[in-house]
Write a protein that holds these residues in place. Sequence first.
Motif, PDB file in Angstrom:
ATOM      1  N   ASP A  94       0.821  -1.214   0.000  1.00 54.72           N
ATOM      2  CA  ASP A  94       0.000   0.000   0.000  1.00 54.72           C
ATOM      3  C   ASP A  94       0.856   1.266   0.000  1.00 54.72           C
ATOM      4  O   ASP A  94       0.557   2.225  -0.705  1.00 54.72           O
ATOM      5  N   MET A  95       1.921   1.253   0.786  1.00 52.44           N
ATOM      6  CA  MET A  95       2.767   2.437   0.866  1.00 52.44           C
ATOM      7  C   MET A  95       3.468   2.688  -0.454  1.00 52.44           C
ATOM      8  O   MET A  95       3.569   3.838  -0.901  1.00 52.44           O
ATOM      9  N   TYR A  96       3.944   1.653  -1.103  1.00 53.80           N
ATOM     10  CA  TYR A  96       4.601   1.854  -2.391  1.00 53.80           C
ATOM     11  C   TYR A  96       3.632   2.478  -3.399  1.00 53.80           C
ATOM     12  O   TYR A  96       3.977   3.435  -4.095  1.00 53.80           O
ATOM     13  N   LEU A  97       2.410   1.963  -3.457  1.00 55.97           N
ATOM     14  CA  LEU A  97       1.415   2.518  -4.380  1.00 55.97           C
ATOM     15  C   LEU A  97       1.112   3.979  -4.061  1.00 55.97           C
ATOM     16  O   LEU A  97       0.964   4.807  -4.963  1.00 55.97           O
ATOM     17  N   ASP A  98       1.041   4.306  -2.772  1.00 57.07           N
ATOM     18  CA  ASP A  98       0.806   5.686  -2.358  1.00 57.07           C
ATOM     19  C   ASP A  98       1.992   6.575  -2.742  1.00 57.07           C
ATOM     20  O   ASP A  98       1.804   7.691  -3.236  1.00 57.07           O
ATOM     21  N   LEU A  99       3.202   6.070  -2.550  1.00 58.31           N
ATOM     22  CA  LEU A  99       4.390   6.848  -2.907  1.00 58.31           C
ATOM     23  C   LEU A  99       4.444   7.134  -4.404  1.00 58.31           C
ATOM     24  O   LEU A  99       4.848   8.226  -4.817  1.00 58.31           O
ATOM     25  N   VAL A 100       4.038   6.164  -5.216  1.00 60.12           N
ATOM     26  CA  VAL A 100       4.021   6.352  -6.671  1.00 60.12           C
ATOM     27  C   VAL A 100       3.092   7.501  -7.051  1.00 60.12           C
ATOM     28  O   VAL A 100       3.391   8.288  -7.951  1.00 60.12           O
ATOM     29  N   LYS A 101       1.988   7.623  -6.348  1.00 63.85           N
ATOM     30  CA  LYS A 101       1.036   8.707  -6.629  1.00 63.85           C
ATOM     31  C   LYS A 101       1.582  10.065  -6.196  1.00 63.85           C
ATOM     32  O   LYS A 101       1.275  11.083  -6.805  1.00 63.85           O
ATOM     33  N   ARG A 102       2.375  10.092  -5.137  1.00 59.74           N
ATOM     34  CA  ARG A 102       2.836  11.343  -4.536  1.00 59.74           C
ATOM     35  C   ARG A 102       4.159  11.871  -5.096  1.00 59.74           C
ATOM     36  O   ARG A 102       4.439  13.054  -4.986  1.00 59.74           O
ATOM     37  N   HIS A 103       4.999  10.978  -5.620  1.00 61.73           N
ATOM     38  CA  HIS A 103       6.356  11.381  -5.986  1.00 61.73           C
ATOM     39  C   HIS A 103       6.688  10.962  -7.414  1.00 61.73           C
ATOM     40  O   HIS A 103       6.140   9.990  -7.922  1.00 61.73           O
ATOM     41  N   PRO A 104       7.628  11.669  -8.028  1.00 60.71           N
ATOM     42  CA  PRO A 104       8.029  11.344  -9.406  1.00 60.71           C
ATOM     43  C   PRO A 104       8.546   9.909  -9.519  1.00 60.71           C
ATOM     44  O   PRO A 104       9.229   9.404  -8.631  1.00 60.71           O
ATOM     45  N   ALA A 105       8.223   9.299 -10.621  1.00 64.21           N
ATOM     46  CA  ALA A 105       8.579   7.895 -10.853  1.00 64.21           C
ATOM     47  C   ALA A 105      10.082   7.641 -10.798  1.00 64.21           C
ATOM     48  O   ALA A 105      10.508   6.573 -10.363  1.00 64.21           O
ATOM     49  N   GLU A 106      10.902   8.609 -11.197  1.00 56.56           N
ATOM     50  CA  GLU A 106      12.345   8.377 -11.204  1.00 56.56           C
ATOM     51  C   GLU A 106      12.906   8.182  -9.790  1.00 56.56           C
ATOM     52  O   GLU A 106      13.967   7.610  -9.618  1.00 56.56           O
ATOM     53  N   GLN A 107      12.191   8.638  -8.770  1.00 53.59           N
ATOM     54  CA  GLN A 107      12.644   8.424  -7.390  1.00 53.59           C
ATOM     55  C   GLN A 107      12.229   7.054  -6.866  1.00 53.59           C
ATOM     56  O   GLN A 107      12.710   6.628  -5.832  1.00 53.59           O
ATOM     57  N   LEU A 108      11.336   6.387  -7.546  1.00 58.32           N
ATOM     58  CA  LEU A 108      10.772   5.127  -7.056  1.00 58.32           C
ATOM     59  C   LEU A 108      10.970   4.009  -8.067  1.00 58.32           C
ATOM     60  O   LEU A 108      10.098   3.160  -8.244  1.00 58.32           O
ATOM     61  N   MET A 109      12.106   3.990  -8.726  1.00 57.47           N
ATOM     62  CA  MET A 109      12.309   3.126  -9.879  1.00 57.47           C
ATOM     63  C   MET A 109      12.209   1.628  -9.586  1.00 57.47           C
ATOM     64  O   MET A 109      11.568   0.911 -10.311  1.00 57.47           O
ATOM     65  N   ASP A 110      12.825   1.124  -8.564  1.00 58.15           N
ATOM     66  CA  ASP A 110      12.872  -0.314  -8.319  1.00 58.15           C
ATOM     67  C   ASP A 110      11.772  -0.720  -7.335  1.00 58.15           C
ATOM     68  O   ASP A 110      11.975  -0.743  -6.121  1.00 58.15           O
ATOM     69  N   ALA A 111      10.612  -1.069  -7.862  1.00 60.20           N
ATOM     70  CA  ALA A 111       9.440  -1.379  -7.028  1.00 60.20           C
ATOM     71  C   ALA A 111       9.703  -2.529  -6.067  1.00 60.20           C
ATOM     72  O   ALA A 111       9.322  -2.454  -4.888  1.00 60.20           O
ATOM     73  N   ASN A 112      10.347  -3.588  -6.534  1.00 56.70           N
ATOM     74  CA  ASN A 112      10.607  -4.732  -5.657  1.00 56.70           C
ATOM     75  C   ASN A 112      11.527  -4.362  -4.506  1.00 56.70           C
ATOM     76  O   ASN A 112      11.341  -4.816  -3.384  1.00 56.70           O
ATOM     77  N   LYS A 113      12.539  -3.543  -4.783  1.00 56.33           N
ATOM     78  CA  LYS A 113      13.462  -3.100  -3.742  1.00 56.33           C
ATOM     79  C   LYS A 113      12.714  -2.257  -2.704  1.00 56.33           C
ATOM     80  O   LYS A 113      12.866  -2.459  -1.507  1.00 56.33           O
ATOM     81  N   TRP A 114      11.898  -1.320  -3.189  1.00 61.63           N
ATOM     82  CA  TRP A 114      11.108  -0.490  -2.289  1.00 61.63           C
ATOM     83  C   TRP A 114      10.214  -1.350  -1.397  1.00 61.63           C
ATOM     84  O   TRP A 114      10.182  -1.179  -0.189  1.00 61.63           O
ATOM     85  N   ARG A 115       9.491  -2.259  -2.017  1.00 66.84           N
ATOM     86  CA  ARG A 115       8.560  -3.094  -1.241  1.00 66.84           C
ATOM     87  C   ARG A 115       9.292  -3.942  -0.206  1.00 66.84           C
ATOM     88  O   ARG A 115       8.852  -4.053   0.935  1.00 66.84           O
ATOM     89  N   SER A 116      10.391  -4.557  -0.594  1.00 68.71           N
ATOM     90  CA  SER A 116      11.089  -5.428   0.358  1.00 68.71           C
ATOM     91  C   SER A 116      11.728  -4.620   1.490  1.00 68.71           C
ATOM     92  O   SER A 116      11.676  -5.032   2.651  1.00 68.71           O
ATOM     93  N   VAL A 117      12.301  -3.471   1.179  1.00 75.94           N
ATOM     94  CA  VAL A 117      12.914  -2.642   2.223  1.00 75.94           C
ATOM     95  C   VAL A 117      11.833  -2.074   3.148  1.00 75.94           C
ATOM     96  O   VAL A 117      12.007  -2.056   4.375  1.00 75.94           O
ATOM     97  N   ILE A 118      10.723  -1.638   2.605  1.00 79.71           N
ATOM     98  CA  ILE A 118       9.616  -1.152   3.448  1.00 79.71           C
ATOM     99  C   ILE A 118       9.109  -2.280   4.339  1.00 79.71           C
ATOM    100  O   ILE A 118       8.890  -2.095   5.538  1.00 79.71           O
ATOM    101  N   PHE A 119       8.945  -3.477   3.769  1.00 86.37           N
ATOM    102  CA  PHE A 119       8.475  -4.621   4.542  1.00 86.37           C
ATOM    103  C   PHE A 119       9.424  -4.926   5.699  1.00 86.37           C
ATOM    104  O   PHE A 119       9.014  -5.026   6.857  1.00 86.37           O
ATOM    105  N   LEU A 120      10.703  -5.079   5.400  1.00 89.35           N
ATOM    106  CA  LEU A 120      11.665  -5.449   6.437  1.00 89.35           C
ATOM    107  C   LEU A 120      11.861  -4.344   7.469  1.00 89.35           C
ATOM    108  O   LEU A 120      12.005  -4.620   8.663  1.00 89.35           O
ATOM    109  N   THR A 121      11.839  -3.092   7.022  1.00 88.40           N
ATOM    110  CA  THR A 121      11.975  -1.982   7.970  1.00 88.40           C
ATOM    111  C   THR A 121      10.747  -1.887   8.863  1.00 88.40           C
ATOM    112  O   THR A 121      10.855  -1.625  10.059  1.00 88.40           O
ATOM    113  N   SER A 122       9.569  -2.127   8.303  1.00 86.99           N
ATOM    114  CA  SER A 122       8.343  -2.144   9.107  1.00 86.99           C
ATOM    115  C   SER A 122       8.406  -3.273  10.133  1.00 86.99           C
ATOM    116  O   SER A 122       8.087  -3.086  11.311  1.00 86.99           O
TER     117      SER A 122
END
Length: 163
Positions: free
Chosen positions: A29-57
């Motif tokens: 959910d957070m990754y999808l929200d971030l995509v809506k809020r921020h430019p795509a070039e800052q969120l390029m690697d979706a799998n990396k974002w999701r896994s890091v958010i998951f593990l950090t959470s």
Amino acid sequence: MFFTKKRNRESNIQSLESLIESARIISEDMYLDLVKRHPAEQLMDANKWRSVIFLTSLGTGLLNDSFAFKEDRMKKCLELLGGALNQEAFNYLADYLKYISNVVLTNGSNDELIYEYLGSWLYMSINQTNDFVEEKTPPYMFAGTLIYKTFNNFLDKNQFQIK
């Protein structure tokens, strides 16, 4: 006494399963929200974002007031789940918990400061760098704030007790 230990173990397993499920949900959910809020070039690697958010959470949920970070206690938590995480994920959690515990112990528990350090951790983990470019940090700071607000003391709130 045997039944009390068994009941506590089952309750702890349910709390940890709830933590893992909540971390999985928020990572998507957070990754999808971030995509809506921020430019795509800052969120390029979706799998990396999701896994890091998951593990950090997950790691933030394991950091609780009732038991400060101790690697042996975290191992016990993970053992209760039957090895739900691989060694790489465990190592990430151990590194994160050492980092954030040091921040809390060194700088106190000022939420604003913790948000910044958590955002910095996300930035460095996702980009795999120690070089920090402040202009590129807004999505990381936003994610760090939400993670901390959602998962700080998660297990304490769910009456998790481990010795």
